[in-house]
Design a protein around this motif. Structure first.
Motif, PDB file in Angstrom:
ATOM      1  N   SER A 308       0.848  -1.211   0.000  1.00 48.70           N
ATOM      2  CA  SER A 308       0.000   0.000   0.000  1.00 48.70           C
ATOM      3  C   SER A 308       0.877   1.251   0.000  1.00 48.70           C
ATOM      4  N   LEU A 309       2.107   1.126   0.494  1.00 49.76           N
ATOM      5  CA  LEU A 309       3.011   2.280   0.574  1.00 49.76           C
ATOM      6  C   LEU A 309       3.696   2.601  -0.760  1.00 49.76           C
ATOM      7  N   TYR A 310       3.448   1.794  -1.788  1.00 48.60           N
ATOM      8  CA  TYR A 310       4.088   2.079  -3.088  1.00 48.60           C
ATOM      9  C   TYR A 310       3.376   3.232  -3.812  1.00 48.60           C
ATOM     10  N   CYS A 311       2.173   3.570  -3.362  1.00 49.39           N
ATOM     11  CA  CYS A 311       1.300   4.522  -4.089  1.00 49.39           C
ATOM     12  C   CYS A 311       1.990   5.859  -4.372  1.00 49.39           C
ATOM     13  N   ILE A 312       1.832   6.351  -5.606  1.00 46.38           N
ATOM     14  CA  ILE A 312       2.381   7.672  -5.953  1.00 46.38           C
ATOM     15  C   ILE A 312       1.252   8.705  -6.145  1.00 46.38           C
ATOM     16  N   ARG A 313       0.038   8.341  -5.666  1.00 43.43           N
ATOM     17  CA  ARG A 313      -1.102   9.277  -5.624  1.00 43.43           C
ATOM     18  C   ARG A 313      -1.453   9.884  -6.991  1.00 43.43           C
ATOM     19  N   CYS A 314      -1.607   9.005  -7.980  1.00 42.72           N
ATOM     20  CA  CYS A 314      -1.964   9.517  -9.312  1.00 42.72           C
ATOM     21  C   CYS A 314      -3.480   9.623  -9.487  1.00 42.72           C
ATOM     22  N   GLY A 315      -4.231   8.833  -8.739  1.00 48.98           N
ATOM     23  CA  GLY A 315      -5.698   8.879  -8.821  1.00 48.98           C
ATOM     24  C   GLY A 315      -6.296   7.969  -9.885  1.00 48.98           C
TER      25      GLY A 315
END
Ligand code: SF4
Length: 483
Positions: A308-315
Protein backbone atom coordinates in the motif's frame (compact mmCIF):
# COMPACT_ATOMS: atom_id res chain seq x y z
CA UNK A 1 -6.05 13.56 16.69
CA UNK A 2 -9.11 11.39 17.10
CA UNK A 3 -11.23 10.38 14.18
CA UNK A 4 -14.84 9.28 14.05
CA UNK A 5 -15.75 5.88 12.73
CA UNK A 6 -16.29 6.01 8.96
CA UNK A 7 -19.85 5.13 7.87
CA UNK A 8 -19.34 4.04 4.30
CA UNK A 9 -22.67 2.29 3.96
CA UNK A 10 -24.78 5.28 5.02
CA UNK A 11 -22.70 7.89 3.18
CA UNK A 12 -22.51 5.92 -0.04
CA UNK A 13 -26.29 5.41 -0.09
CA UNK A 14 -26.71 9.16 0.14
CA UNK A 15 -24.17 9.71 -2.67
CA UNK A 16 -25.85 7.23 -5.01
CA UNK A 17 -29.11 9.16 -4.66
CA UNK A 18 -27.46 12.50 -5.50
CA UNK A 19 -28.15 13.04 -9.20
CA UNK A 20 -25.86 16.04 -9.53
CA UNK A 21 -22.96 14.10 -8.03
CA UNK A 22 -23.64 11.10 -10.27
CA UNK A 23 -23.46 13.32 -13.33
CA UNK A 24 -20.20 14.99 -12.18
CA UNK A 25 -18.57 11.65 -11.35
CA UNK A 26 -19.33 10.11 -14.72
CA UNK A 27 -18.08 13.18 -16.59
CA UNK A 28 -14.80 13.59 -14.74
CA UNK A 29 -13.82 9.95 -14.36
CA UNK A 30 -14.61 9.23 -18.02
CA UNK A 31 -12.48 12.18 -19.09
CA UNK A 32 -9.52 11.09 -16.93
CA UNK A 33 -9.86 7.46 -17.98
CA UNK A 34 -9.79 8.08 -21.69
CA UNK A 35 -6.92 10.56 -21.37
CA UNK A 36 -4.92 8.06 -19.31
CA UNK A 37 -5.66 5.18 -21.68
CA UNK A 38 -4.59 7.19 -24.72
CA UNK A 39 -1.43 8.53 -23.08
CA UNK A 40 -0.33 5.15 -21.77
CA UNK A 41 -0.96 3.42 -25.11
CA UNK A 42 1.47 5.85 -26.77
CA UNK A 43 4.39 4.80 -24.55
CA UNK A 44 6.22 1.71 -25.83
CA UNK A 45 6.68 -0.88 -23.07
CA UNK A 46 4.23 0.84 -20.68
CA UNK A 47 3.60 -2.37 -18.78
CA UNK A 48 7.34 -3.03 -18.36
CA UNK A 49 7.77 0.51 -17.01
CA UNK A 50 5.07 -0.20 -14.41
CA UNK A 51 6.85 -3.40 -13.42
CA UNK A 52 10.12 -1.52 -13.06
CA UNK A 53 8.49 1.20 -10.96
CA UNK A 54 6.98 -1.43 -8.70
CA UNK A 55 10.38 -3.09 -8.24
CA UNK A 56 12.00 0.25 -7.35
CA UNK A 57 9.26 1.09 -4.83
CA UNK A 58 9.47 -2.41 -3.35
CA UNK A 59 13.22 -2.13 -2.86
CA UNK A 60 12.85 1.40 -1.45
CA UNK A 61 10.11 0.51 1.03
CA UNK A 62 11.99 -2.57 2.18
CA UNK A 63 15.03 -0.41 2.90
CA UNK A 64 13.12 2.66 3.99
CA UNK A 65 15.19 3.30 7.13
CA UNK A 66 18.40 3.48 5.11
CA UNK A 67 16.96 5.73 2.40
CA UNK A 68 15.34 8.10 4.90
CA UNK A 69 18.65 8.62 6.69
CA UNK A 70 20.32 9.22 3.32
CA UNK A 71 17.62 11.77 2.48
CA UNK A 72 18.03 13.53 5.82
CA UNK A 73 21.80 13.80 5.37
CA UNK A 74 21.48 15.21 1.87
CA UNK A 75 18.76 17.74 2.74
CA UNK A 76 20.98 18.99 5.56
CA UNK A 77 24.02 19.10 3.28
CA UNK A 78 22.03 21.35 0.93
CA UNK A 79 21.29 23.71 3.84
CA UNK A 80 17.79 22.49 4.72
CA UNK A 81 16.32 21.33 8.04
CA UNK A 82 14.72 17.92 8.58
CA UNK A 83 12.03 17.16 11.16
CA UNK A 84 10.51 13.78 12.05
CA UNK A 85 6.83 13.66 12.96
CA UNK A 86 5.50 10.43 14.44
CA UNK A 87 1.88 11.54 13.97
CA UNK A 88 -0.33 14.35 12.71
CA UNK A 89 -0.25 16.28 15.97
CA UNK A 90 3.53 16.38 15.98
CA UNK A 91 3.64 17.39 12.30
CA UNK A 92 1.31 20.34 12.96
CA UNK A 93 3.22 21.33 16.08
CA UNK A 94 6.51 21.39 14.13
CA UNK A 95 5.07 23.57 11.36
CA UNK A 96 3.42 25.92 13.86
CA UNK A 97 6.72 26.25 15.76
CA UNK A 98 8.59 27.11 12.54
CA UNK A 99 5.97 29.77 11.81
CA UNK A 100 6.05 31.23 15.33
CA UNK A 101 9.84 31.28 15.45
CA UNK A 102 9.79 33.39 12.30
CA UNK A 103 6.92 35.63 13.31
CA UNK A 104 4.68 34.27 10.56
CA UNK A 105 0.95 34.89 10.86
CA UNK A 106 -0.18 33.96 7.36
CA UNK A 107 0.69 30.94 5.25
CA UNK A 108 0.06 30.02 1.63
CA UNK A 109 -0.39 26.35 0.82
CA UNK A 110 -0.11 24.28 -2.30
CA UNK A 111 -2.05 21.07 -2.74
CA UNK A 112 -0.95 18.31 -0.39
CA UNK A 113 -2.78 15.21 0.75
CA UNK A 114 -0.43 14.89 3.72
CA UNK A 115 -1.48 18.30 5.06
CA UNK A 116 -5.13 17.29 4.60
CA UNK A 117 -4.38 14.08 6.46
CA UNK A 118 -3.04 15.93 9.53
CA UNK A 119 -5.67 18.70 9.28
CA UNK A 120 -2.97 21.33 9.12
CA UNK A 121 -5.27 24.21 8.15
CA UNK A 122 -7.52 23.93 11.21
CA UNK A 123 -4.49 23.49 13.48
CA UNK A 124 -2.86 26.60 12.02
CA UNK A 125 -6.10 28.52 12.47
CA UNK A 126 -6.29 27.45 16.12
CA UNK A 127 -2.74 28.71 16.57
CA UNK A 128 -3.76 32.07 15.15
CA UNK A 129 -2.06 31.55 11.78
CA UNK A 130 -4.10 32.15 8.64
CA UNK A 131 -3.75 29.46 5.98
CA UNK A 132 -4.85 29.97 2.38
CA UNK A 133 -5.04 27.16 -0.18
CA UNK A 134 -3.70 28.25 -3.56
CA UNK A 135 -4.58 25.28 -5.77
CA UNK A 136 -7.90 26.28 -7.35
CA UNK A 137 -9.69 23.06 -6.41
CA UNK A 138 -8.36 23.19 -2.85
CA UNK A 139 -9.27 26.89 -2.62
CA UNK A 140 -12.87 26.02 -3.51
CA UNK A 141 -12.92 23.19 -0.98
CA UNK A 142 -11.48 25.45 1.70
CA UNK A 143 -14.12 28.11 1.05
CA UNK A 144 -16.82 25.43 1.24
CA UNK A 145 -15.35 23.95 4.45
CA UNK A 146 -15.20 20.46 2.90
CA UNK A 147 -12.71 17.65 2.31
CA UNK A 148 -11.35 16.82 -1.17
CA UNK A 149 -13.33 14.16 -3.00
CA UNK A 150 -10.60 13.09 -5.43
CA UNK A 151 -6.83 12.83 -5.01
CA UNK A 152 -6.00 15.05 -7.97
CA UNK A 153 -9.30 16.88 -8.53
CA UNK A 154 -10.44 17.85 -5.03
CA UNK A 155 -13.58 19.75 -6.08
CA UNK A 156 -14.76 17.17 -8.58
CA UNK A 157 -18.17 16.96 -6.85
CA UNK A 158 -18.88 20.68 -7.40
CA UNK A 159 -20.59 22.06 -10.50
CA UNK A 160 -19.86 25.43 -12.06
CA UNK A 161 -23.11 26.68 -10.57
CA UNK A 162 -22.08 25.49 -7.06
CA UNK A 163 -18.78 27.35 -7.38
CA UNK A 164 -20.39 30.56 -8.65
CA UNK A 165 -22.78 30.59 -5.69
CA UNK A 166 -19.96 29.78 -3.28
CA UNK A 167 -17.80 32.65 -4.59
CA UNK A 168 -20.74 35.06 -4.35
CA UNK A 169 -21.51 34.01 -0.79
CA UNK A 170 -17.94 33.86 0.56
CA UNK A 171 -16.09 36.43 -1.53
CA UNK A 172 -18.92 38.87 -2.09
CA UNK A 173 -18.51 38.91 -5.89
CA UNK A 174 -21.43 38.89 -8.37
CA UNK A 175 -22.66 35.51 -9.70
CA UNK A 176 -20.53 34.52 -12.73
CA UNK A 177 -21.28 31.76 -15.19
CA UNK A 178 -17.95 31.75 -17.04
CA UNK A 179 -15.27 29.53 -15.42
CA UNK A 180 -12.59 31.89 -16.76
CA UNK A 181 -14.10 34.75 -14.72
CA UNK A 182 -14.24 32.60 -11.60
CA UNK A 183 -10.60 31.60 -12.07
CA UNK A 184 -9.67 35.27 -12.49
CA UNK A 185 -11.33 36.15 -9.18
CA UNK A 186 -9.45 33.34 -7.38
CA UNK A 187 -6.16 34.31 -9.02
CA UNK A 188 -6.48 37.95 -7.99
CA UNK A 189 -7.18 36.97 -4.38
CA UNK A 190 -4.25 34.60 -4.32
CA UNK A 191 -1.72 37.04 -5.74
CA UNK A 192 -1.97 39.28 -2.71
CA UNK A 193 -1.80 36.25 -0.42
CA UNK A 194 1.46 35.09 -2.03
CA UNK A 195 3.00 38.50 -1.58
CA UNK A 196 2.01 38.89 2.06
CA UNK A 197 2.51 35.33 3.37
CA UNK A 198 5.52 34.71 5.59
CA UNK A 199 5.65 30.99 4.87
CA UNK A 200 4.74 28.60 2.09
CA UNK A 201 3.66 25.04 2.92
CA UNK A 202 3.73 22.34 0.27
CA UNK A 203 3.65 18.60 0.01
CA UNK A 204 6.06 16.59 -2.14
CA UNK A 205 5.39 14.12 -4.90
CA UNK A 206 8.82 12.58 -4.56
CA UNK A 207 11.94 13.04 -2.44
CA UNK A 208 15.23 11.84 -3.89
CA UNK A 209 17.40 10.20 -1.22
CA UNK A 210 20.74 10.56 -3.02
CA UNK A 211 20.43 14.33 -3.57
CA UNK A 212 17.98 15.56 -0.91
CA UNK A 213 15.75 17.00 -3.66
CA UNK A 214 11.99 17.20 -3.33
CA UNK A 215 9.92 17.20 -6.50
CA UNK A 216 6.52 18.88 -6.87
CA UNK A 217 4.28 18.26 -9.86
CA UNK A 218 1.39 20.61 -10.69
CA UNK A 219 -0.45 22.42 -13.47
CA UNK A 220 -1.31 25.83 -12.08
CA UNK A 221 2.05 27.30 -11.05
CA UNK A 222 0.76 27.97 -7.54
CA UNK A 223 3.08 25.40 -5.94
CA UNK A 224 6.08 27.12 -7.52
CA UNK A 225 4.95 30.45 -6.11
CA UNK A 226 4.23 28.86 -2.72
CA UNK A 227 7.74 27.43 -2.54
CA UNK A 228 9.64 30.44 -3.85
CA UNK A 229 7.92 33.70 -2.88
CA UNK A 230 7.58 33.48 0.94
CA UNK A 231 10.71 33.70 3.09
CA UNK A 232 10.21 30.22 4.58
CA UNK A 233 9.28 26.99 2.81
CA UNK A 234 8.09 23.96 4.80
CA UNK A 235 7.26 20.72 2.97
CA UNK A 236 5.30 17.96 4.64
CA UNK A 237 5.55 14.48 3.11
CA UNK A 238 4.72 10.92 4.07
CA UNK A 239 7.85 8.83 4.58
CA UNK A 240 6.85 6.54 1.70
CA UNK A 241 7.25 9.28 -0.94
CA UNK A 242 10.99 8.69 -1.17
CA UNK A 243 12.79 7.32 -4.22
CA UNK A 244 16.45 6.32 -4.16
CA UNK A 245 18.10 7.99 -7.17
CA UNK A 246 17.77 11.12 -9.27
CA UNK A 247 17.78 8.91 -12.37
CA UNK A 248 14.61 7.14 -11.15
CA UNK A 249 12.68 10.38 -11.53
CA UNK A 250 12.23 10.20 -15.29
CA UNK A 251 10.45 6.86 -14.89
CA UNK A 252 8.15 8.04 -12.11
CA UNK A 253 7.38 11.36 -13.78
CA UNK A 254 6.52 9.51 -17.01
CA UNK A 255 4.12 7.26 -15.14
CA UNK A 256 2.61 9.87 -12.83
CA UNK A 257 1.52 12.51 -15.34
CA UNK A 258 0.09 10.01 -17.82
CA UNK A 259 -1.72 7.95 -15.15
CA UNK A 260 -3.15 11.04 -13.45
CA UNK A 261 -4.35 13.34 -16.21
CA UNK A 262 -3.13 11.76 -19.44
CA UNK A 263 -0.54 14.51 -19.89
CA UNK A 264 2.93 13.72 -21.22
CA UNK A 265 4.27 15.97 -18.54
CA UNK A 266 2.67 18.19 -15.94
CA UNK A 267 2.91 21.90 -16.73
CA UNK A 268 5.21 22.66 -13.80
CA UNK A 269 7.73 20.23 -12.30
CA UNK A 270 9.76 21.88 -9.52
CA UNK A 271 12.99 20.39 -8.17
CA UNK A 272 13.88 21.86 -4.78
CA UNK A 273 17.21 21.12 -3.15
CA UNK A 274 17.57 23.13 0.04
CA UNK A 275 16.90 26.87 0.43
CA UNK A 276 17.99 29.68 -1.90
CA UNK A 277 21.73 29.84 -2.56
CA UNK A 278 23.72 33.05 -2.92
CA UNK A 279 23.77 32.73 -6.69
CA UNK A 280 19.98 32.11 -6.91
CA UNK A 281 17.75 34.92 -8.15
CA UNK A 282 14.93 33.94 -5.80
CA UNK A 283 13.75 31.27 -3.40
CA UNK A 284 13.17 30.90 0.33
CA UNK A 285 15.78 31.70 2.98
CA UNK A 286 14.85 28.59 4.97
CA UNK A 287 13.78 25.16 3.80
CA UNK A 288 12.20 22.63 6.21
CA UNK A 289 11.28 19.06 5.34
CA UNK A 290 8.84 17.38 7.75
CA UNK A 291 8.79 13.58 7.40
CA UNK A 292 5.44 12.17 8.48
CA UNK A 293 4.93 8.67 9.82
CA UNK A 294 1.33 8.79 11.17
CA UNK A 295 0.79 5.02 10.94
CA UNK A 296 3.02 4.27 7.98
CA UNK A 297 5.49 2.28 10.09
CA UNK A 298 2.59 0.03 11.07
CA UNK A 299 1.88 -0.64 7.38
CA UNK A 300 5.58 -1.24 6.80
CA UNK A 301 5.57 -3.91 9.50
CA UNK A 302 2.80 -5.87 7.76
CA UNK A 303 4.33 -7.90 4.93
CA UNK A 304 0.88 -8.71 3.50
CA UNK A 305 -0.26 -5.10 3.05
CA UNK A 306 3.08 -3.25 2.85
CA UNK A 307 2.69 -2.58 -0.86
CA UNK A 308 0.00 0.00 0.00
CA UNK A 309 3.01 2.28 0.57
CA UNK A 310 4.09 2.08 -3.09
CA UNK A 311 1.30 4.52 -4.09
CA UNK A 312 2.38 7.67 -5.95
CA UNK A 313 -1.10 9.28 -5.62
CA UNK A 314 -1.96 9.52 -9.31
CA UNK A 315 -5.70 8.88 -8.82
CA UNK A 316 -6.00 6.39 -11.73
CA UNK A 317 -7.46 3.70 -9.46
CA UNK A 318 -10.29 6.05 -8.46
CA UNK A 319 -11.22 6.84 -12.06
CA UNK A 320 -11.40 3.17 -12.97
CA UNK A 321 -13.14 1.86 -9.87
CA UNK A 322 -16.83 0.95 -10.43
CA UNK A 323 -17.49 1.66 -6.74
CA UNK A 324 -15.80 5.11 -6.60
CA UNK A 325 -17.53 6.06 -9.86
CA UNK A 326 -20.90 5.58 -8.12
CA UNK A 327 -20.25 6.70 -4.55
CA UNK A 328 -17.66 9.50 -5.00
CA UNK A 329 -14.90 10.50 -2.61
CA UNK A 330 -16.77 11.67 0.49
CA UNK A 331 -18.28 8.24 1.11
CA UNK A 332 -14.82 7.00 2.07
CA UNK A 333 -15.01 9.31 5.08
CA UNK A 334 -11.46 10.60 5.06
CA UNK A 335 -8.92 12.30 2.78
CA UNK A 336 -8.05 9.23 0.71
CA UNK A 337 -10.82 7.80 -1.42
CA UNK A 338 -11.40 5.10 -4.03
CA UNK A 339 -9.42 1.87 -3.97
CA UNK A 340 -6.36 3.49 -2.36
CA UNK A 341 -8.64 4.96 0.34
CA UNK A 342 -10.20 1.53 0.87
CA UNK A 343 -6.79 0.09 1.73
CA UNK A 344 -4.98 3.08 3.27
CA UNK A 345 -7.68 4.58 5.51
CA UNK A 346 -8.23 1.43 7.62
CA UNK A 347 -4.47 1.02 8.02
CA UNK A 348 -3.69 4.63 8.93
CA UNK A 349 -6.75 5.26 11.10
CA UNK A 350 -7.08 1.77 12.58
CA UNK A 351 -9.24 -1.02 11.24
CA UNK A 352 -11.91 -0.34 13.91
CA UNK A 353 -12.43 3.18 12.47
CA UNK A 354 -13.02 2.00 8.91
CA UNK A 355 -14.16 -1.64 8.98
CA UNK A 356 -16.49 -1.24 5.99
CA UNK A 357 -13.88 0.11 3.57
CA UNK A 358 -12.10 -3.16 2.69
CA UNK A 359 -15.52 -4.42 1.61
CA UNK A 360 -16.13 -1.39 -0.63
CA UNK A 361 -14.87 -3.26 -3.66
CA UNK A 362 -16.10 -5.88 -6.08
CA UNK A 363 -12.50 -7.22 -6.28
CA UNK A 364 -12.69 -6.81 -10.06
CA UNK A 365 -9.04 -5.74 -10.16
CA UNK A 366 -9.56 -2.70 -12.46
CA UNK A 367 -7.52 -0.65 -9.96
CA UNK A 368 -4.58 -3.06 -10.11
CA UNK A 369 -4.70 -3.03 -13.93
CA UNK A 370 -4.18 0.75 -14.14
CA UNK A 371 -1.99 1.36 -11.09
CA UNK A 372 1.43 2.63 -12.28
CA UNK A 373 3.12 0.67 -9.47
CA UNK A 374 0.90 -2.40 -9.83
CA UNK A 375 -0.44 -2.51 -6.30
CA UNK A 376 -2.24 -5.84 -5.94
CA UNK A 377 -5.48 -4.39 -4.54
CA UNK A 378 -7.54 -7.60 -4.43
CA UNK A 379 -4.83 -9.29 -2.36
CA UNK A 380 -4.51 -6.39 0.09
CA UNK A 381 -8.30 -5.99 0.37
CA UNK A 382 -8.76 -9.67 1.17
CA UNK A 383 -6.06 -9.46 3.83
CA UNK A 384 -7.79 -6.42 5.38
CA UNK A 385 -11.17 -8.17 5.26
CA UNK A 386 -9.58 -11.02 7.16
CA UNK A 387 -8.25 -8.52 9.73
CA UNK A 388 -11.71 -6.96 10.12
CA UNK A 389 -13.16 -10.40 10.89
CA UNK A 390 -10.34 -11.21 13.30
CA UNK A 391 -10.77 -7.88 15.06
CA UNK A 392 -14.46 -8.57 15.57
CA UNK A 393 -13.59 -11.92 17.12
CA UNK A 394 -10.93 -10.35 19.37
CA UNK A 395 -13.17 -7.60 20.66
CA UNK A 396 -15.91 -10.04 21.67
CA UNK A 397 -18.13 -8.86 18.82
CA UNK A 398 -17.62 -12.16 17.08
CA UNK A 399 -21.17 -13.56 17.24
CA UNK A 400 -21.73 -12.72 13.61
CA UNK A 401 -18.35 -14.23 12.76
CA UNK A 402 -19.19 -17.42 14.67
CA UNK A 403 -22.36 -17.96 12.63
CA UNK A 404 -20.58 -17.10 9.40
CA UNK A 405 -17.88 -19.68 10.10
CA UNK A 406 -20.48 -22.24 11.10
CA UNK A 407 -22.40 -21.60 7.88
CA UNK A 408 -19.30 -22.02 5.74
CA UNK A 409 -18.32 -25.24 7.56
CA UNK A 410 -21.79 -26.66 6.94
CA UNK A 411 -21.60 -25.59 3.30
CA UNK A 412 -18.21 -27.30 2.92
CA UNK A 413 -19.60 -30.53 4.38
CA UNK A 414 -22.59 -30.43 2.03
CA UNK A 415 -20.70 -29.70 -1.20
CA UNK A 416 -18.08 -32.34 -0.55
CA UNK A 417 -20.64 -35.16 -0.07
CA UNK A 418 -22.54 -35.99 -3.25
CA UNK A 419 -25.61 -37.62 -1.68
CA UNK A 420 -25.91 -34.96 0.96
CA UNK A 421 -25.61 -32.27 -1.73
CA UNK A 422 -28.36 -33.96 -3.80
CA UNK A 423 -30.68 -34.16 -0.79
CA UNK A 424 -29.92 -30.55 0.24
CA UNK A 425 -30.55 -29.04 -3.20
CA UNK A 426 -33.87 -30.98 -3.57
CA UNK A 427 -34.92 -29.77 -0.14
CA UNK A 428 -33.97 -26.16 -0.94
CA UNK A 429 -35.98 -26.29 -4.14
CA UNK A 430 -39.15 -26.70 -2.04
CA UNK A 431 -38.03 -24.30 0.73
CA UNK A 432 -37.52 -21.48 -1.78
CA UNK A 433 -40.99 -21.80 -3.38
CA UNK A 434 -42.73 -19.07 -1.31
CA UNK A 435 -39.99 -16.57 -2.25
CA UNK A 436 -40.10 -16.99 -6.03
CA UNK A 437 -40.98 -13.78 -7.82
CA UNK A 438 -42.61 -13.29 -11.22
CA UNK A 439 -39.21 -13.15 -12.91
CA UNK A 440 -38.43 -16.64 -11.60
CA UNK A 441 -35.73 -15.31 -9.23
CA UNK A 442 -35.91 -15.03 -5.45
CA UNK A 443 -36.96 -11.47 -4.70
CA UNK A 444 -37.34 -11.13 -0.93
CA UNK A 445 -35.52 -13.63 1.25
CA UNK A 446 -35.60 -13.42 5.08
CA UNK A 447 -32.64 -12.06 7.11
CA UNK A 448 -29.66 -12.39 6.68
CA UNK A 449 -30.23 -13.09 2.95
CA UNK A 450 -32.49 -10.03 2.74
CA UNK A 451 -29.32 -7.91 2.66
CA UNK A 452 -28.72 -9.37 -0.79
CA UNK A 453 -32.30 -9.39 -2.11
CA UNK A 454 -32.90 -5.82 -0.94
CA UNK A 455 -31.12 -4.62 -4.10
CA UNK A 456 -31.27 -7.58 -6.51
CA UNK A 457 -32.83 -11.00 -7.04
CA UNK A 458 -31.13 -14.18 -6.00
CA UNK A 459 -31.10 -16.90 -8.70
CA UNK A 460 -33.67 -19.60 -7.98
CA UNK A 461 -32.69 -23.26 -7.58
CA UNK A 462 -33.66 -25.18 -10.72
CA UNK A 463 -36.30 -27.89 -10.50
CA UNK A 464 -34.09 -30.36 -12.34
CA UNK A 465 -30.56 -30.13 -10.92
CA UNK A 466 -27.64 -29.87 -13.30
CA UNK A 467 -26.31 -33.31 -12.37
CA UNK A 468 -29.64 -34.88 -13.50
CA UNK A 469 -29.56 -32.94 -16.75
CA UNK A 470 -25.97 -34.00 -17.25
CA UNK A 471 -26.90 -37.65 -16.81
CA UNK A 472 -29.64 -37.26 -19.45
CA UNK A 473 -27.29 -35.49 -21.77
CA UNK A 474 -24.68 -38.24 -21.42
CA UNK A 475 -27.33 -40.77 -22.35
CA UNK A 476 -28.27 -38.74 -25.41
CA UNK A 477 -24.71 -38.37 -26.68
CA UNK A 478 -23.64 -41.88 -25.68
CA UNK A 479 -22.32 -43.11 -22.33
CA UNK A 480 -18.65 -42.33 -21.81
CA UNK A 481 -18.45 -39.94 -24.77
CA UNK A 482 -16.07 -37.07 -24.29
CA UNK A 483 -18.05 -34.74 -26.59
S1 SF4 B 1 -2.85 3.16 -5.77
FE1 SF4 B 1 -1.86 3.21 -7.78
S2 SF4 B 1 -3.47 3.96 -9.16
FE2 SF4 B 1 -4.18 4.44 -7.06
S3 SF4 B 1 -3.49 6.51 -6.66
FE3 SF4 B 1 -1.88 5.15 -5.92
S4 SF4 B 1 -0.43 4.92 -7.63
FE4 SF4 B 1 -2.33 5.76 -8.46
Amino acid sequence: MTYERINFETDSERAVGDEKLQHALVNVTNRFRSARNKASSEVPGWDELRTLAREIKKETIENLDRYLIMLEENVKKAGGHVHWAKDGEEACRIIIEIARKNGVNSVVKSKSMATEEVELNSNLERAGIRAVETDLGEYIIQLAGEHPSHIIAPAVHKTKDDISRLFSEKLGVPYMSDPADLTKVARERMRSEFLSAGMGVSGANFAVAETGTIVIVENEGNARLTTTVPRIHAALMGIEKIIPRYNDLSLFLTLLARSATGQKSSTYVSFITGPRRESDADGPEEFHLVLLDNGRSGILANGETRESLYCIRCGACLNNCPVYRKVGGHSYGWVYSGPIGAIINPQLLGIDKAPELPFASSLCGACRDVCPVKIDFPKVLLELRHEVKETKAETGKGRELFFERLAFRLWRTIVTHERLYGFFSSLMYYVQMPYRGESGGLGSLPYPFSRWTRDRDFPAIAEIPFRERWKELRKEIGEGSTK
